[in-house]
Design a protein around this motif. Structure first.
Motif, PDB file in Angstrom:
ATOM      1  N   LYS A   1       0.754  -1.296  -0.194  1.00 19.78           N
ATOM      2  CA  LYS A   1       0.050  -0.534  -0.165  1.00 19.78           C
ATOM      3  C   LYS A   1       1.035   1.795   0.004  1.00 19.78           C
ATOM      4  O   LYS A   1       0.376   1.979  -0.684  1.00 19.78           O
ATOM      5  N   ALA A   2       1.959   1.317   0.664  1.00 22.19           N
ATOM      6  CA  ALA A   2       2.819   2.035   0.404  1.00 22.19           C
ATOM      7  C   ALA A   2       3.746   2.683  -0.660  1.00 22.19           C
ATOM      8  O   ALA A   2       3.971   3.440  -0.749  1.00 22.19           O
ATOM      9  N   LEU A   3       3.405   1.710  -1.282  1.00 18.98           N
ATOM     10  CA  LEU A   3       4.302   1.997  -3.152  1.00 18.98           C
ATOM     11  C   LEU A   3       3.306   1.913  -4.100  1.00 18.98           C
ATOM     12  O   LEU A   3       3.679   2.095  -4.496  1.00 18.98           O
ATOM     13  N   ALA A   4       1.645   1.970  -3.763  1.00 18.91           N
ATOM     14  CA  ALA A   4       0.855   2.014  -4.919  1.00 18.91           C
ATOM     15  C   ALA A   4       1.082   3.077  -5.723  1.00 18.91           C
ATOM     16  O   ALA A   4       1.574   4.110  -5.266  1.00 18.91           O
ATOM     17  N   LYS A   5       1.063   2.889  -6.860  1.00 20.03           N
ATOM     18  CA  LYS A   5       1.295   3.597  -7.963  1.00 20.03           C
ATOM     19  C   LYS A   5       0.737   5.369  -7.871  1.00 20.03           C
ATOM     20  O   LYS A   5       0.872   6.059  -8.052  1.00 20.03           O
ATOM     21  N   GLN A   6      -1.377   4.721  -7.689  1.00 25.14           N
ATOM     22  CA  GLN A   6      -2.282   6.232  -7.327  1.00 25.14           C
ATOM     23  C   GLN A   6      -1.322   6.432  -5.846  1.00 25.14           C
ATOM     24  O   GLN A   6      -1.439   5.574  -5.225  1.00 25.14           O
ATOM     25  N   ALA A   7      -1.634   7.787  -6.192  1.00 22.78           N
ATOM     26  CA  ALA A   7      -1.295   8.610  -4.679  1.00 22.78           C
ATOM     27  C   ALA A   7      -2.858   8.498  -3.834  1.00 22.78           C
ATOM     28  O   ALA A   7      -2.431   7.933  -2.809  1.00 22.78           O
ATOM     29  N   SER A   8      -4.094   8.288  -4.752  1.00 19.44           N
ATOM     30  CA  SER A   8      -4.942   8.102  -3.021  1.00 19.44           C
ATOM     31  C   SER A   8      -4.931   6.286  -2.617  1.00 19.44           C
ATOM     32  O   SER A   8      -6.047   6.375  -2.065  1.00 19.44           O
ATOM     33  N   ASP A   9      -4.349   5.471  -3.106  1.00 19.75           N
ATOM     34  CA  ASP A   9      -3.863   4.447  -2.995  1.00 19.75           C
ATOM     35  C   ASP A   9      -3.085   4.143  -1.445  1.00 19.75           C
ATOM     36  O   ASP A   9      -2.837   3.321  -1.630  1.00 19.75           O
ATOM     37  N   ARG A  10      -2.484   5.076  -1.445  1.00 15.95           N
ATOM     38  CA  ARG A  10      -1.379   5.482  -0.121  1.00 15.95           C
ATOM     39  C   ARG A  10      -2.040   5.194   1.396  1.00 15.95           C
ATOM     40  O   ARG A  10      -2.552   5.881   0.890  1.00 15.95           O
ATOM     41  N   TYR A  11      -0.546   5.019   1.849  1.00 22.81           N
ATOM     42  CA  TYR A  11      -1.465   5.555   3.218  1.00 22.81           C
ATOM     43  C   TYR A  11      -1.519   7.146   3.204  1.00 22.81           C
ATOM     44  O   TYR A  11      -0.442   8.093   2.737  1.00 22.81           O
ATOM     45  N   ALA A  12      -2.760   7.999   3.751  1.00 21.41           N
ATOM     46  CA  ALA A  12      -2.711   8.891   3.907  1.00 21.41           C
ATOM     47  C   ALA A  12      -2.294  10.134   4.786  1.00 21.41           C
ATOM     48  O   ALA A  12      -1.629  11.040   5.049  1.00 21.41           O
ATOM     49  N   THR A  13      -1.684   9.479   5.697  1.00 24.64           N
ATOM     50  CA  THR A  13      -0.991   9.767   7.085  1.00 24.64           C
ATOM     51  C   THR A  13       0.368   9.010   7.372  1.00 24.64           C
ATOM     52  O   THR A  13       0.064   7.381   7.133  1.00 24.64           O
ATOM     53  N   GLU A  15       0.762   8.230  10.382  1.00 22.68           N
ATOM     54  CA  GLU A  15       0.302   7.679  11.667  1.00 22.68           C
ATOM     55  C   GLU A  15      -0.784   6.113  10.873  1.00 22.68           C
ATOM     56  O   GLU A  15      -0.353   4.871  11.769  1.00 22.68           O
ATOM     57  N   ALA A  16      -1.414   6.328  10.402  1.00 18.64           N
ATOM     58  CA  ALA A  16      -1.595   5.288   9.553  1.00 18.64           C
ATOM     59  C   ALA A  16      -0.329   4.060   8.838  1.00 18.64           C
ATOM     60  O   ALA A  16      -0.971   2.741   9.151  1.00 18.64           O
ATOM     61  N   LEU A  17       0.240   4.254   8.658  1.00 20.76           N
ATOM     62  CA  LEU A  17       1.527   3.478   7.927  1.00 20.76           C
ATOM     63  C   LEU A  17       2.054   2.928   9.275  1.00 20.76           C
ATOM     64  O   LEU A  17       2.162   1.212   9.206  1.00 20.76           O
ATOM     65  N   ALA A  18       2.141   3.454  10.091  1.00 21.20           N
ATOM     66  CA  ALA A  18       2.561   2.880  11.823  1.00 21.20           C
ATOM     67  C   ALA A  18       2.140   1.685  12.604  1.00 21.20           C
ATOM     68  O   ALA A  18       2.629   0.998  13.175  1.00 21.20           O
ATOM     69  N   ALA A  19       0.282   2.236  12.211  1.00 17.31           N
ATOM     70  CA  ALA A  19      -0.695   1.412  12.491  1.00 17.31           C
ATOM     71  C   ALA A  19      -0.456   0.568  12.503  1.00 17.31           C
ATOM     72  O   ALA A  19      -0.144  -1.289  13.233  1.00 17.31           O
ATOM     73  N   ASP A  20      -0.542  -0.039  11.148  1.00 20.02           N
ATOM     74  CA  ASP A  20      -0.403  -1.140  10.570  1.00 20.02           C
ATOM     75  C   ASP A  20       0.466  -2.053  10.455  1.00 20.02           C
ATOM     76  O   ASP A  20       0.705  -2.602  10.999  1.00 20.02           O
ATOM     77  N   LEU A  21       2.296  -1.211  10.352  1.00 15.47           N
ATOM     78  CA  LEU A  21       3.303  -2.505  10.764  1.00 15.47           C
ATOM     79  C   LEU A  21       3.319  -2.897  12.589  1.00 15.47           C
ATOM     80  O   LEU A  21       3.640  -3.796  12.421  1.00 15.47           O
TER      81      LEU A  21
END
Length: 168
Positions: A1-13, A15-21
């Motif tokens: 998700k962090a490397l998704a091609k479209q920006a709208s498909d990536r993490y918005a913050t 904090e969201a990435l950290a929570a998933d990790l």
């Protein structure tokens, strides 16, 4: 998700990435677990209902959040349940051609997963009596509303009294 091609498909913050990790790091992997498969009940051209919520998410494509919700459901759920009025929306619209799954997305995907603190009303519009049916549904779900008055008056009363959030 962090490397998704479209920006709208990536993490918005971050904090969201950290929570998933954090969720991924703390998850216990159980190899013997057999997933429960709920059989799909074909509905033909009719939309899926709230009783179909058990399998409906499995029909949706795309990435999922740490709770297993598809991004399409998670987006609406977060925005609707957001308590800060500046970060939510007063009106949201799902549009698309007939038969593409809008009603199913709402009835079997989104509404069953919204917080029980919200008052949800699902109503299919008709040319004749949509306003009367909506007034009746609001009065059923919010019995303290006045027994008379049109839709504008009822909605004004709901906003003025700062009762529960209503999703129509």
């Amino acid at each position: 998700k962090a490397l998704a091609k479209q920006a709208s498909d990536r993490y918005a913050t971050a904090e969201a990435l950290a929570a998933d990790l954090q969720t991924w790091l703390s998850a216990a992997v159980v190899a013997d677990t057999v997933p429960v498969v709920v059989p799909v009940k074909p509905r033909g051209l009719r939309s899926f209902e709230d009783s179909d919520a058990g399998f409906f998410l499995d029909l949706l494509p795309g990435s999922r959040n740490r709770d297993g919700l598809p991004d399409s459901i998670d987006f609406w759920k977060q925005r609707i349940e957001e308590p800060d009025a500046s970060r939510t929306f007063t009106v949201g619209m799902i549009c698309g051609p007939s038969g593409c799954g809008k009603s199913s997305l709402v009835k079997a995907g989104l509404l069953p997963r919204l917080s029980p603190d919200l008052v949800t009303i699902y109503l299919e519009a008709t040319p004749e009596d949509t306003e009367d049916r909506l007034c009746a549904a609001l009065r059923r779900r919010l019995p303290r509303l006045p027994a008379s008055g049109d839709l504008v008056q009822l909605l004004h009363t709901i906003r003025r009294n700062r009762g529960p959030k209503v999703v129509i």
